[in-house]
Design an enzyme around this catalytic site. Structure first.
Site, PDB file in Angstrom:
ATOM      1  N   ARG A 128       0.814  -1.224   0.000  1.00  0.00           N
ATOM      2  CA  ARG A 128       0.000   0.000   0.000  1.00  0.00           C
ATOM      3  C   ARG A 128       0.848   1.276   0.000  1.00  0.00           C
ATOM      4  NH1 ARG A 128      -3.142   1.538   3.187  1.00  0.00           N
ATOM      5  NH2 ARG A 128      -4.755   2.234   1.760  1.00  0.00           N
ATOM      6  N   CYS A 149      14.336  -6.290  -3.945  1.00  0.00           N
ATOM      7  CA  CYS A 149      15.265  -5.621  -4.847  1.00  0.00           C
ATOM      8  C   CYS A 149      14.563  -4.499  -5.577  1.00  0.00           C
ATOM      9  CB  CYS A 149      15.833  -6.626  -5.824  1.00  0.00           C
ATOM     10  SG  CYS A 149      16.967  -7.677  -4.964  1.00  0.00           S
TER      11      CYS A 149
HETATM   12  N1  LLP Z   1     -17.832  -2.422  -1.629  1.00  0.00           N
HETATM   13  C1  LLP Z   1     -17.323  -2.341  -2.858  1.00  0.00           C
HETATM   14  C2  LLP Z   1     -18.207  -2.475  -4.018  1.00  0.00           C
HETATM   15  C3  LLP Z   1     -15.950  -2.121  -3.037  1.00  0.00           C
HETATM   16  O1  LLP Z   1     -15.456  -2.039  -4.257  1.00  0.00           O
HETATM   17  C4  LLP Z   1     -15.118  -2.005  -1.912  1.00  0.00           C
HETATM   18  C5  LLP Z   1     -13.679  -1.791  -2.059  1.00  0.00           C
HETATM   19  C6  LLP Z   1     -15.692  -2.121  -0.633  1.00  0.00           C
HETATM   20  C7  LLP Z   1     -17.061  -2.317  -0.534  1.00  0.00           C
HETATM   21  C8  LLP Z   1     -14.897  -2.042   0.628  1.00  0.00           C
HETATM   22  O2  LLP Z   1     -14.220  -0.841   0.789  1.00  0.00           O
HETATM   23  P1  LLP Z   1     -13.523  -0.516   2.194  1.00  0.00           P
HETATM   24  O3  LLP Z   1     -14.610  -0.309   3.203  1.00  0.00           O
HETATM   25  O4  LLP Z   1     -12.651  -1.672   2.544  1.00  0.00           O
HETATM   26  O5  LLP Z   1     -12.719   0.706   1.924  1.00  0.00           O
HETATM   27  N2  LLP Z   1      -6.742  -1.886  -2.173  1.00  0.00           N
HETATM   28  C9  LLP Z   1      -7.202  -0.580  -1.778  1.00  0.00           C
HETATM   29  C10 LLP Z   1      -8.681  -0.556  -1.532  1.00  0.00           C
HETATM   30  C11 LLP Z   1      -9.486  -1.027  -2.705  1.00  0.00           C
HETATM   31  C12 LLP Z   1     -10.927  -1.107  -2.366  1.00  0.00           C
HETATM   32  C13 LLP Z   1     -11.712  -1.706  -3.458  1.00  0.00           C
HETATM   33  N3  LLP Z   1     -13.097  -1.814  -3.181  1.00  0.00           N
HETATM   34  C14 LLP Z   1      -6.437  -0.138  -0.546  1.00  0.00           C
HETATM   35  O6  LLP Z   1      -5.551  -0.848  -0.103  1.00  0.00           O
HETATM   36  O7  LLP Z   1      -6.674   0.940  -0.028  1.00  0.00           O
END
Ligand code: LLP
Length: 463
Positions: A360, A391
């Site tokens: 992240r 690396c």
């Molecule tokens: N609902 C939908 C349709 C989503 O696409 C997502 C996240 C969530 C719920 C949940 O979101 P949260 O509450 O966890 O923020 N990899 C990125 C975050 C990508 C989120 C994608 N969708 C990061 O590390 O910040």
């Protein structure tokens, strides 16, 4: 995201470089409850503990790097969300943040539903006994096989993401003699204040169907005519790591407007709206997240008000928090390997993990905190950058943080708030072995996802 670039107070170098950091904390040994899991504290020796277990003993037993997940905290957060939203709303945990069979069981026991976004997540959920009707299936390009498995299993809803998918799901459901409950995911045109890659409600991106230009209304029109589908509502997810409720307010207003249009055109009042996830958590002491009850109150007030204005019955609301439930409940424990002071710059602290267990920082410029946890120290703060063993010079875990200047190889340091999107986005870069997830509760620790081994890597490499 940026903080003031200026350090005051004790420091290890005469000149400190520009960076995303504020003054050194007054007490480097303090473990701020805002960013650490609920049961984390220091024992009389100064060693950090979780669920009553010292990180020194945990490192001995499970090795490093490893994620330690505070089960008590996870369950408490599930309950807080379920209670805040009450019986007239549904909370779906977003499995993409972190999913394992233990997690599925806890969710089931605590009364939460589950949002999955791939066949793999679906299998994990079903194999751990999540009732299919409590599962929502998401994704912008679900394969026919994934759709078929979801429909056959009887998932509670499939969230449709494109015109082609409306037809695809209808066709598959019909061929299986079923009528699938579906929602349509719309993009409401809100700019969420977050990193570009995790903002999802503006129009120029891959998710959903735009409200603008009447596209979402057209999607509803088509879905309502297909026998294989039972359209139960509209879905909107505006992005991630959001603190400001204003975006949700606009999103709810626009979704309710669409419900009113649907009522006017088709005489149908869709019974549900889903406002997605995306609620922010504290990665550093400077972040101020909202509590679930504040979020629930704000969302239900907005929806009720907008529905009254439009003369609609208030629909059932659902939300999909992932990060806000699991993020704060885990920390990553690393052992320090080398400490390299660069005069006039900062000290590079290399740990035994890196971008393979937390991408992240490299990907989103995310900010994290870090503390020395195997002991306390009264040494002066030293501006540090915690880096991994890969690396790649972008292999940074914590870009700018203060650690005590007597930090030495062998010390244990931990990065809090790594429960979400760290293990789930972990990789084998440089053939790193992905770390285990160890659940800790009331003096007991157990592995819920084991550490990868070199045999695991070689098993996939079929030569
Ligand atoms: N609902 C939908 C349709 C989503 O696409 C997502 C996240 C969530 C719920 C949940 O979101 P949260 O509450 O966890 O923020 N990899 C990125 C975050 C990508 C989120 C994608 N969708 C990061 O590390 O910040």
């Amino acid at each position: 995201m940026s903080r003031s670039a200026h350090p005051a107070g004790p420091r290890h170098a005469d000149v400190l470089p520009e960076g995303h950091y504020s003054a050194p904390p007054t007490d480097l040994n303090a473990l701020d409850p805002k960013v650490w899991a609920r049961t984390v504290r220091r024992d009389e020796r100064g060693v950090a503990t979780v669920g009553g277990l010292g990180v020194d003993a945990l490192a001995e037993e499970f090795g490093t790097p490893a994620y330690f997940l505070d089960e008590t905290d996870f369950r408490a957060r599930c309950r807080a969300w379920a209670e805040a939203f009450g019986k007239d709303a549904d909370v779906f945990y977003a499995g993409k943040a972190f999913l394992s069979r233990a997690i599925v069981r806890w969710l089931k026991e605590e009364g939460l539903n589950l949002d999955v976004c791939s066949g793999g997540e679906l299998s994990t959920a079903l194999s751990a006994g999540m009732p299919a009707e409590r599962i929502a299936f998401h994704g912008n390009n679900k394969s026919e096989d994934e759709i078929r498995r979801a429909v056959e299993a009887g998932v509670g809803r499939i969230v449709l993401d494109s015109f082609q998918e409306i037809v695809r799901v209808a066709h598959i459901a019909q061929s299986l003699g079923k009528r699938q409950r579906v929602q349509i995911r719309v993009t409401v045109g809100v700019e969420a204040h977050t990193h570009e890659f995790i903002a999802t409600a503006h129009e120029d991106q891959k998710f959903g169907i735009a409200l603008a230009g009447g596209q979402a209304a057209e999607a509803v029109r088509r879905a309502l005519t297909l026998d294989g589908l039972e359209l139960i509502g509209i879905h909107s997810h505006i992005g991630s790591q959001i603190f400001d409720m204003a975006g949700f307010e606009v999103s709810a207003r626009r979704v309710v407007q669409l419900l009113a249009e649907v009522r006017d055109e088709h005489g149908v009042e869709l019974p549900e709206i889903d406002l997605g996830g995306g609620l922010g958590i504290a990665y550093t002491s400077e972040d101020d997240p909202r509590e679930p009850h504040e979020i629930a109150k704000a969302l239900s007030e907005i929806v009720t008000r907008e529905c009254e204005a439009a003369g609609l019955r208030t629909p059932r609301i659902s939300v999909e928090p992932g990060r806000a439930i699991v993020g704060p409940t885990a920390f990553t424990l690393y052992r320090v390997g080398t400490v390299k002071p660069l005069e006039g710059l900062r000290t590079y602290v290399s740990v035994d993990g890196g971008m393979s267990d937390n991408i992240r920082t490299a990907l989103y410029d995310a900010e994290y905190s870090v503390s020395l946890v195997s002991r306390t120290s009264e040494a002066e703060p030293m501006l540090s950058r915690v880096v991994g063993k890969h690396c790649e010079s972008g292999d940074i875990v914590v870009r700018d943080a203060f650690l005590p200047s007597d930090l030495a190889p062998g010390d244990l340091i931990a990065v809090p708030a790594t429960g979400a999107y760290c293990r789930s986005m972990a990789s084998n870069y440089n053939h790193a072995l992905r770390p285990p997830v160890v659940a800790v509760s009331d003096g007991e620790a157990r592995v819920i996802v084991r550490r990868e081994t070199e045999e695991d890597l070689l098993r996939l490499d079929v030569g």
